[in-house]
Scaffold this active site. Structure first.
Site, PDB file in Angstrom:
ATOM      1  N   CYS A 119     -16.639   4.636   2.693  1.00 55.13           N
ATOM      2  CA  CYS A 119     -16.966   5.204   1.379  1.00 55.13           C
ATOM      3  C   CYS A 119     -18.437   5.595   1.268  1.00 55.13           C
ATOM      4  CB  CYS A 119     -16.609   4.214   0.275  1.00 55.13           C
ATOM      5  SG  CYS A 119     -14.898   3.705   0.320  1.00 55.13           S
ATOM      6  N   HIS A 272     -21.022   4.879  -6.001  1.00 60.86           N
ATOM      7  CA  HIS A 272     -19.659   5.048  -5.495  1.00 60.86           C
ATOM      8  C   HIS A 272     -18.702   4.459  -6.532  1.00 60.86           C
ATOM      9  CE1 HIS A 272     -16.072   4.860  -3.254  1.00 60.86           C
ATOM     10  NE2 HIS A 272     -16.145   3.582  -2.941  1.00 60.86           N
ATOM     11  N   ASN A 302     -10.729   5.522  -6.963  1.00 57.65           N
ATOM     12  CA  ASN A 302     -11.678   5.484  -5.840  1.00 57.65           C
ATOM     13  C   ASN A 302     -11.299   6.577  -4.839  1.00 57.65           C
ATOM     14  OD1 ASN A 302     -13.094   4.886  -3.515  1.00 57.65           O
ATOM     15  ND2 ASN A 302     -12.714   2.683  -3.589  1.00 57.65           N
TER      16      ASN A 302
HETATM   17  O1  UT7 Z   1     -14.429   1.686  -1.811  1.00 59.80           O
HETATM   18  C1  UT7 Z   1     -14.859   0.492  -1.228  1.00 59.80           C
HETATM   19  C2  UT7 Z   1     -13.753  -0.422  -0.969  1.00 59.80           C
HETATM   20  N1  UT7 Z   1     -13.107  -1.084  -2.025  1.00 59.80           N
HETATM   21  C3  UT7 Z   1     -13.663  -1.784  -3.030  1.00 59.80           C
HETATM   22  O2  UT7 Z   1     -14.808  -1.650  -3.366  1.00 59.80           O
HETATM   23  C4  UT7 Z   1     -12.829  -2.773  -3.743  1.00 59.80           C
HETATM   24  C5  UT7 Z   1     -13.601  -4.046  -3.997  1.00 59.80           C
HETATM   25  N2  UT7 Z   1     -12.755  -5.078  -4.618  1.00 59.80           N
HETATM   26  C6  UT7 Z   1     -12.300  -4.959  -5.874  1.00 59.80           C
HETATM   27  O3  UT7 Z   1     -12.563  -3.983  -6.559  1.00 59.80           O
HETATM   28  C7  UT7 Z   1     -11.494  -6.119  -6.441  1.00 59.80           C
HETATM   29  O4  UT7 Z   1     -11.619  -7.232  -5.605  1.00 59.80           O
HETATM   30  C8  UT7 Z   1      -9.995  -5.755  -6.635  1.00 59.80           C
HETATM   31  C9  UT7 Z   1      -9.834  -4.751  -7.748  1.00 59.80           C
HETATM   32  C10 UT7 Z   1      -9.430  -5.201  -5.346  1.00 59.80           C
HETATM   33  C11 UT7 Z   1      -9.212  -7.013  -7.016  1.00 59.80           C
HETATM   34  O5  UT7 Z   1      -9.757  -7.600  -8.197  1.00 59.80           O
HETATM   35  P1  UT7 Z   1     -10.034  -9.162  -8.233  1.00 59.80           P
HETATM   36  O6  UT7 Z   1     -10.549  -9.497  -9.553  1.00 59.80           O
HETATM   37  O7  UT7 Z   1     -10.916  -9.475  -7.049  1.00 59.80           O
HETATM   38  O8  UT7 Z   1      -8.591  -9.762  -8.094  1.00 59.80           O
HETATM   39  P2  UT7 Z   1      -8.009 -10.762  -6.989  1.00 59.80           P
HETATM   40  O9  UT7 Z   1      -7.874 -10.057  -5.664  1.00 59.80           O
HETATM   41  O10 UT7 Z   1      -8.824 -12.021  -7.024  1.00 59.80           O
HETATM   42  O11 UT7 Z   1      -6.574 -11.026  -7.550  1.00 59.80           O
HETATM   43  C12 UT7 Z   1      -6.354 -11.667  -8.796  1.00 59.80           C
HETATM   44  C13 UT7 Z   1      -4.861 -11.739  -9.057  1.00 59.80           C
HETATM   45  C14 UT7 Z   1      -4.021 -12.217  -7.866  1.00 59.80           C
HETATM   46  O12 UT7 Z   1      -2.992 -13.013  -8.385  1.00 59.80           O
HETATM   47  P3  UT7 Z   1      -3.074 -14.629  -8.298  1.00 59.80           P
HETATM   48  O13 UT7 Z   1      -3.185 -14.944  -6.841  1.00 59.80           O
HETATM   49  O14 UT7 Z   1      -4.321 -15.004  -9.077  1.00 59.80           O
HETATM   50  O15 UT7 Z   1      -1.816 -15.064  -8.938  1.00 59.80           O
HETATM   51  C15 UT7 Z   1      -3.438 -10.945  -7.307  1.00 59.80           C
HETATM   52  O16 UT7 Z   1      -2.196 -11.172  -6.663  1.00 59.80           O
HETATM   53  O17 UT7 Z   1      -4.369 -10.413  -9.363  1.00 59.80           O
HETATM   54  C16 UT7 Z   1      -3.226 -10.129  -8.551  1.00 59.80           C
HETATM   55  N3  UT7 Z   1      -3.189  -8.705  -8.304  1.00 59.80           N
HETATM   56  C17 UT7 Z   1      -2.550  -7.831  -9.112  1.00 59.80           C
HETATM   57  N4  UT7 Z   1      -1.844  -8.001 -10.220  1.00 59.80           N
HETATM   58  C18 UT7 Z   1      -1.345  -6.918 -10.823  1.00 59.80           C
HETATM   59  C19 UT7 Z   1      -3.785  -8.012  -7.299  1.00 59.80           C
HETATM   60  N5  UT7 Z   1      -3.529  -6.700  -7.449  1.00 59.80           N
HETATM   61  C20 UT7 Z   1      -2.773  -6.574  -8.553  1.00 59.80           C
HETATM   62  C21 UT7 Z   1      -2.196  -5.467  -9.220  1.00 59.80           C
HETATM   63  N6  UT7 Z   1      -1.518  -5.667 -10.343  1.00 59.80           N
HETATM   64  N7  UT7 Z   1      -2.363  -4.199  -8.772  1.00 59.80           N
END
Ligand code: UT7
Length: 345
Positions: A119, A272, A302
């Protein structure tokens, strides 16, 4: 860096190409186990635009290139070089996507090559193109960020499917004399347009936090059943998130400090567009008002290497960039790469 040391290389215009098909969170939640509420609250994303199956990354890049060249009031034949930053090339390995773009634009006998820096690709490509221009007789270079991320997203994986979109953005950088007229902004530190500085870094210890596992030389596809998961994007979201907040803050701080700029001297920060929470967290850490950060993630999600030039193109279209404005771009992504550019408009 003192202004007299500034290279006479500046950005002449931006352009973009966004696919028509817009998919809202609501629509996505009919096929993926997610909700509009989760996506908005965790990322700031409301929709994404997706290319058609028949379109490849180069098609998007060509649209962005034409839009930028038209805005610059130039002829396509004035272009001396094409650099395409992409993580989703038309083909694995070769030919470079930039070669396909070159033939589509009807350009001959000019260098055309790709830059892969996740990215952060556009930020890398802009610095590479500028250095290239400095040591050559080139006058105008197309620096394109283009991605068809929908081609490497596993649409059954809610961890990644909700995050990405397709699109392309392009900058025309030029060493020809500028017709730029400075408004009465003579109190400003920089009085002419130019690319002032860039910082480019990689933290390779995190190379495995964002990958497409198969299809490359480490894990080639050689017959048999190809599993969708193996040729799709995998990401340790939390790890990238934590890295990103620090990377964005560090780059802004370093670019400002080494150019002797206060945060007030910077008119726009164009980050970004990966997650609005990353941007908010960095703004808070640095105590910079959030309205200095341009954001359009809500409608586009993104778009990886395309997100920064798309944002800049939108800003130019909305007349948000004023002559003399100091603009700082900052990005991060697979690699883990990170970096930023500083330029005056
Ligand atoms: O372009 C450069 C590359 N990418 C990035 O910059 C992405 C960087 N990371 C992020 O933006 C965030 O970490 C995410 C948006 C990917 C995830 O957000 P988060 O607050 O870090 O969530 P998490 O991964 O800690 O997940 C929290 C919960 C989990 O459930 P449990 O284990 O707490 O029950 C996930 O399974 O949210 C769940 N979850 C979802 N729920 C509904 C993960 N994705 C989804 C979804 N819909 N799409």
């Amino acid at each position: 860096m003192k202004e007299e040391n500034l290279l006479p290389v500046y950005i002449r215009s931006f352009g973009a190409w966004i696919p028509e098909r817009r998919v809202t969170n609501e629509e996505l939640s009919r096929t993926v186990d997610t909700s509009d509420e989760w996506i908005r609250s965790h990322t700031g994303i409301g929709a994404r635009h997706l290319a058609e199956d028949s379109q490849a990354t180069s098609d998007l890049a060509v649209g962005a290139a034409r839009s930028a060249v038209e805005r610059a009031g130039m002829d396509m034949q004035d272009i001396d070089c094409i650099v395409v930053a992409t993580a989703t090339p038309d083909y694995v390995g070769f030919p470079a996507t930039a070669c396909v773009v070159q033939q589509a634009l009807g350009l001959k006998k000019i260098p055309a090559f790709d830059v892969t820096a996740g990215c952060t690709g556009f930020i890398y490509a802009l610095e590479i193109a500028m250095a290239f221009m400095k040591d050559s007789h080139m006058k105008n270079i197309l620096v394109i960020g283009a991605e068809k991320l929908s081609s490497i997203v596993n649409w059954d994986d809610r961890d990644t499917a909700v995050l990405f979109g397709d699109g392309a953005g392009c900058a025309v950088i030029s060493s020809e004399a500028s017709s730029f007229q400075l408004e009465d902004r003579s109190s400003r530190k920089f009085t002419r347009p130019g690319i002032i500085d860039s910082v480019l870094y990689t933290d390779g210890t995190g190379y495995d936090s964002l990958t497409v596992p198969a299809g490359g030389s480490r894990n080639p596809i050689r017959g048999g059943m190809v599993k969708k998961e193996d040729v799709s994007l995998h990401m340790d979201g939390r790890r990238v998130y934590n890295f990103a907040v620090k990377a964005v803050s560090d780059i802004i701080k370093e670019l400002a400090e080494r150019n002797e700029l206060s945060y007030d001297d910077i008119d726009w920060i164009v980050p970004h567009q990966a997650n609005s929470r990353i941007i908010q967290a960095a703004a808070k850490r640095l105590k910079i008002p959030l309205d200095k950060f341009f954001m359009n993630i809500e409608d586009l999600a993104n778009t990886s290497a395309a997100s920064i030039p798309i944002a800049l193109s939108e800003m130019q279209g909305k007349n948000l960039l004023r002559p003399g404005d100091v603009v700082l771009t900052v990005g991060f992504g697979a690699g883990l790469t990170y970096g930023g550019n500083l330029f005056t408009w």
